[in-house]
Write an enzyme that holds these catalytic residues in place. Structure first.
Site, PDB file in Angstrom:
ATOM      1  N   TYR A 176      90.134   6.315 109.108  1.00  0.00           N
ATOM      2  CA  TYR A 176      89.672   7.183 108.878  1.00  0.00           C
ATOM      3  C   TYR A 176      88.778   6.779 109.269  1.00  0.00           C
ATOM      4  O   TYR A 176      86.902   7.170 110.516  1.00  0.00           O
ATOM      5  CB  TYR A 176      89.553   8.601 109.063  1.00  0.00           C
ATOM      6  CG  TYR A 176      90.419   8.923 108.620  1.00  0.00           C
ATOM      7  CD1 TYR A 176      91.385   8.750 109.684  1.00  0.00           C
ATOM      8  CD2 TYR A 176      90.920  10.224 108.035  1.00  0.00           C
ATOM      9  CE1 TYR A 176      93.045   9.534 110.352  1.00  0.00           C
ATOM     10  CE2 TYR A 176      92.377  10.909 108.110  1.00  0.00           C
ATOM     11  CZ  TYR A 176      93.125  10.515 109.440  1.00  0.00           C
ATOM     12  OH  TYR A 176      94.265  11.455 109.263  1.00  0.00           O
ATOM     13  N   HIS A 226     101.181   6.741 105.741  1.00  0.00           N
ATOM     14  CA  HIS A 226     100.679   7.046 107.372  1.00  0.00           C
ATOM     15  C   HIS A 226     101.177   7.434 108.282  1.00  0.00           C
ATOM     16  O   HIS A 226     101.695   8.670 109.304  1.00  0.00           O
ATOM     17  CB  HIS A 226      99.331   6.550 107.470  1.00  0.00           C
ATOM     18  CG  HIS A 226      98.522   7.372 107.596  1.00  0.00           C
ATOM     19  ND1 HIS A 226      96.726   7.288 108.105  1.00  0.00           N
ATOM     20  CD2 HIS A 226      98.692   8.916 108.860  1.00  0.00           C
ATOM     21  CE1 HIS A 226      96.614   7.820 108.893  1.00  0.00           C
ATOM     22  NE2 HIS A 226      97.199   9.080 109.152  1.00  0.00           N
ATOM     23  N   LYS A 250      95.546   7.544 102.489  1.00  0.00           N
ATOM     24  CA  LYS A 250      97.001   7.443 103.306  1.00  0.00           C
ATOM     25  C   LYS A 250      97.233   5.468 103.496  1.00  0.00           C
ATOM     26  O   LYS A 250      96.163   5.876 103.814  1.00  0.00           O
ATOM     27  CB  LYS A 250      96.735   8.143 105.111  1.00  0.00           C
ATOM     28  CG  LYS A 250      96.809   9.887 105.035  1.00  0.00           C
ATOM     29  CD  LYS A 250      97.088  10.101 106.100  1.00  0.00           C
ATOM     30  CE  LYS A 250      96.663  11.729 106.413  1.00  0.00           C
ATOM     31  NZ  LYS A 250      95.247  12.229 106.451  1.00  0.00           N
TER      32      LYS A 250
HETATM   33  N1  LIG Z   1      98.485  12.525 108.916  1.00  0.00           N
HETATM   34  C1  LIG Z   1      98.647  12.202 110.369  1.00  0.00           C
HETATM   35  O1  LIG Z   1      99.219  11.270 111.080  1.00  0.00           O
HETATM   36  C2  LIG Z   1      97.939  12.863 110.457  1.00  0.00           C
HETATM   37  C3  LIG Z   1      97.048  12.523 111.969  1.00  0.00           C
HETATM   38  C4  LIG Z   1      96.094  13.756 113.280  1.00  0.00           C
HETATM   39  C5  LIG Z   1      95.496  14.528 112.249  1.00  0.00           C
HETATM   40  N2  LIG Z   1      95.756  14.542 110.868  1.00  0.00           N
HETATM   41  C6  LIG Z   1      94.752  15.228 109.742  1.00  0.00           C
HETATM   42  O2  LIG Z   1      94.685  16.532 110.149  1.00  0.00           O
HETATM   43  C7  LIG Z   1      93.352  17.019 110.612  1.00  0.00           C
HETATM   44  C8  LIG Z   1      93.505  18.146 111.993  1.00  0.00           C
HETATM   45  O3  LIG Z   1      94.192  17.062 112.571  1.00  0.00           O
HETATM   46  P1  LIG Z   1      93.205  17.210 113.878  1.00  0.00           P
HETATM   47  O4  LIG Z   1      91.498  16.471 113.087  1.00  0.00           O
HETATM   48  O5  LIG Z   1      93.645  16.394 115.168  1.00  0.00           O
HETATM   49  O6  LIG Z   1      92.784  18.400 115.025  1.00  0.00           O
HETATM   50  P2  LIG Z   1      92.435  19.917 114.344  1.00  0.00           P
HETATM   51  O7  LIG Z   1      91.633  20.772 112.697  1.00  0.00           O
HETATM   52  O8  LIG Z   1      93.883  20.678 115.223  1.00  0.00           O
HETATM   53  O9  LIG Z   1      91.052  20.298 115.858  1.00  0.00           O
HETATM   54  C9  LIG Z   1      89.742  19.732 115.468  1.00  0.00           C
HETATM   55  C10 LIG Z   1      88.883  20.589 116.867  1.00  0.00           C
HETATM   56  O10 LIG Z   1      89.076  21.888 116.627  1.00  0.00           O
HETATM   57  C11 LIG Z   1      87.298  21.425 116.522  1.00  0.00           C
HETATM   58  N3  LIG Z   1      87.152  23.406 116.046  1.00  0.00           N
HETATM   59  C12 LIG Z   1      86.953  23.020 114.190  1.00  0.00           C
HETATM   60  N4  LIG Z   1      87.725  24.753 113.687  1.00  0.00           N
HETATM   61  C13 LIG Z   1      88.103  25.020 115.133  1.00  0.00           C
HETATM   62  C14 LIG Z   1      87.835  26.785 115.589  1.00  0.00           C
HETATM   63  N5  LIG Z   1      87.066  28.073 113.914  1.00  0.00           N
HETATM   64  N6  LIG Z   1      87.323  27.242 116.455  1.00  0.00           N
HETATM   65  C15 LIG Z   1      87.490  26.285 117.787  1.00  0.00           C
HETATM   66  N7  LIG Z   1      87.441  24.672 117.176  1.00  0.00           N
HETATM   67  C16 LIG Z   1      87.505  24.291 116.384  1.00  0.00           C
HETATM   68  C17 LIG Z   1      87.232  20.981 115.647  1.00  0.00           C
HETATM   69  O11 LIG Z   1      85.514  20.684 115.728  1.00  0.00           O
HETATM   70  P3  LIG Z   1      84.292  20.767 115.438  1.00  0.00           P
HETATM   71  O12 LIG Z   1      84.326  19.308 114.440  1.00  0.00           O
HETATM   72  O13 LIG Z   1      82.976  20.008 116.062  1.00  0.00           O
HETATM   73  O14 LIG Z   1      83.442  21.646 114.573  1.00  0.00           O
HETATM   74  C18 LIG Z   1      87.966  19.683 116.657  1.00  0.00           C
HETATM   75  O15 LIG Z   1      87.123  19.016 117.389  1.00  0.00           O
HETATM   76  C19 LIG Z   1      92.568  15.421 110.994  1.00  0.00           C
HETATM   77  O16 LIG Z   1      91.231  15.630 110.797  1.00  0.00           O
HETATM   78  C20 LIG Z   1      93.108  14.965 110.014  1.00  0.00           C
HETATM   79  O17 LIG Z   1      92.413  14.323 108.548  1.00  0.00           O
HETATM   80  C21 LIG Z   1      96.179  13.563 110.759  1.00  0.00           C
END
Ligand SMILES: NC(=O)c1ccc[n+]([C@@H]2O[C@H](COP(=O)([O-])OP(=O)(O)OC[C@H]3O[C@@H](n4cnc5c(N)ncnc54)[C@H](OP(=O)(O)O)[C@@H]3O)[C@@H](O)[C@H]2O)c1
Length: 315
Positions: A51, A113, A80
Site C-alpha cells: 500500500y 497477501h 502483508k
Molecule cells: N488482502 C487483500 O488482497 C485486500 C484486497 C483489497 C482490500 N484489502 C483491505 O481491505 C480494506 C477495505 O477494502 P477496500 O478499501 O478495497 O474497499 P471498501 O472498504 O469496501 O470501500 C472503501 C470505499 O468506500 C468508501 N466508504 C467508506 N465508508 C463509507 C460509508 N460509510 N459510506 C459510503 N462510502 C464509504 C471509502 O471512501 P473514503 O475513504 O473517501 O471515505 C472508499 O472509497 C482495504 O483498505 C485493505 O486494507 C485487502
C-alpha cells in the site's frame, strides 16, 4: 466510544471485529484517518507493504501511543507480504522493513497477501509482463519464512489472504504453525458462506475485505454494483435508523467474520464502527442473503494462468 467486539484466534489471541482498511488511503490523509480511528475506538488496522503508506500509518500510531491515548498491546496491527518476495529468505527481511515503517517491534498478524508469487525482478503489479513475471515459488516455502517471523517474535500470529479451501487444506497438512486467518473479499455480492464455513471448521477466522464493495469504483464497466447503493438496502437502513454502510457491515459481522472498511472521512470512520446496536428482522437478512452474485471486486484475473491462482474453484 465504540470499542469493537473481538473474535478468538486459534492461538488464543483476539482480533477486533471491525478494523480500519488502509489500501488507497493517500499519504497526507491516512495519518489523520488512523488518529481519528483510534480516538473513536478502532483498535485493529489493516496494512500492507504494497500500500506504500505504512510509514504514515506508523507515524500516527507512534504519536497516538506516545500521547497515552492507547497502549501498543491494545492495538491489533496487520501487515502483508507482497508477491515478489515469496522466497523463504525474503520473508523476515520484508517484515523487518514493514516494522521499521510502522515503527513497531512486532505486528499482531502477518499475512501472505496472495498465494501466487512474482519474480523479484518483475514489477510489483506485472500486468503487461505476461507469464515471464510469474515465479513458481510454492506458498509452502513462503510459509516457512512466515513461521520464522513468529519464532523471532516479529509477528504474534500469521495467516493467509486470498487462499481457496484447497490451498488452506494443503497448508494445514504441511505447517508447524497453523494460519489463524484467511483474509478474503466478503460483501453482500460475494458473501463467501461456503469458504467461511470451511474456515470455521478449521478454526480459522475470516477477515472480509472490500466489505463496502469499494464504492468509489461504482459505475466502472464490469464492476459489481456496491450493495450500499441498492435502494432496498437504503429502505432497510431507514427502518433501523442506520446508514446503508452500517446495514451491510452489521450483516457481514453476523456471518461471524471480521471486517476492515477503509475510509479517510471522519464521519464514515465513526459510522463504520457504530454497527453493534441493532439486529435485523429475518426478512431483512433474507434480502441481504439474496444479494449474493459471486461477483468479485478483486478477481486479479490478469494472473489467472498462474499455477497458484486461487479463484478457479467455487471457494
Ligand atoms: N488482502 C487483500 O488482497 C485486500 C484486497 C483489497 C482490500 N484489502 C483491505 O481491505 C480494506 C477495505 O477494502 P477496500 O478499501 O478495497 O474497499 P471498501 O472498504 O469496501 O470501500 C472503501 C470505499 O468506500 C468508501 N466508504 C467508506 N465508508 C463509507 C460509508 N460509510 N459510506 C459510503 N462510502 C464509504 C471509502 O471512501 P473514503 O475513504 O473517501 O471515505 C472508499 O472509497 C482495504 O483498505 C485493505 O486494507 C485487502
Amino acid at each position: 466510544m465504540n470499542i469493537s467486539k473481538t473474535l478468538k484466534l486459534n492461538n488464543g489471541r483476539e482480533i477486533p471485529v471491525v478494523g480500519l482498511g488502509t489500501y488507497k488511503s493517500r499519504r497526507g490523509e491516512v495519518e489523520d484517518a488512523v488518529k481519528i480511528a483510534v480516538d473513536v475506538g478502532y483498535r485493529h488496522f489493516d496494512c500492507a507493504w504494497l500500500y506504500g503508506n505504512e510509514a504514515e500509518v506508523g507515524k500516527a500510531l507512534e504519536e497516538t501511543i506516545s500521547k497515552g491515548k492507547v497502549k501498543r498491546e491494545d492495538l491489533f496491527i496487520t501487515s502483508k507480504l507482497w508477491n515478489n518476495f515469496h522466497a523463504k529468505k525474503k520473508v523476515v527481511p520484508m517484515l523487518r522493513e514493514t516494522l521499521a515503517n510502522l515503527r513497531l517491534d512486532y505486528v499482531d498478524l502477518y499475512l501472505i497477501h496472495w498465494p501466487f508469487a512474482f519474480k523479484e525482478t518483475a514489477s510489483l503489479w506485472p500486468i503487461n509482463e505476461g507469464e515471464g513475471a510469474y515465479s513458481d515459488i510454492d506458498y509452502l516455502e513462503t510459509w516457512q519464512g512466515m513461521e520464522e517471523c513468529v519464532n523471532l517474535g516479529l509477528a504474534k500470529s500469521i495467516g493467509v489472504s486470498n487462499f481457496n479451501a484447497h490451498q488452506i487444506e494443503r497448508l494445514l497438512k504441511n505447517c508447524e504453525i497453523k494460519p489463524v486467518c484467511n483474509q478474503v473479499e466478503v460483501n453482500p455480492n460475494l458473501n463467501q458462506k461456503k469458504l467461511i464455513q470451511f474456515c470455521k471448521q478449521h478454526d480459522i477466522v475470516v477477515v472480509g475485505y472490500c466489505p463496502l464493495g469499494r464504492s468509489e469504483y461504482a459505475g466502472t464497466p464490469g464492476f459489481p454494483d456496491p450493495t450500499i447503493f441498492d435502494p432496498k438496502v437504503a429502505e432497510i437502513a431507514q427502518k433501523y435508523k442506520k446508514t446503508p454502510a452500517q446495514v451491510v457491515l452489521n450483516y457481514l459481522v453476523s456471518l461471524g467474520i471480521s471486517v476492515i472498511p477503509k475510509s479517510v472521512t471522519k464521519s464514515r470512520i465513526i459510522e463504520n464502527i457504530d454497527i453493534f446496536d441493532f439486529k435485523f428482522d429475518p426478512e431483512d437478512v433474507a434480502y441481504l442473503d439474496s444479494c449474493n452474485k459471486n461477483q468479485r471486486v478483486c478477481p486479479l484475473s490478469e494472473f489467472d494462468t498462474h499455477k497458484y491462482y486461487s479463484f478457479h474453484t467455487e471457494y
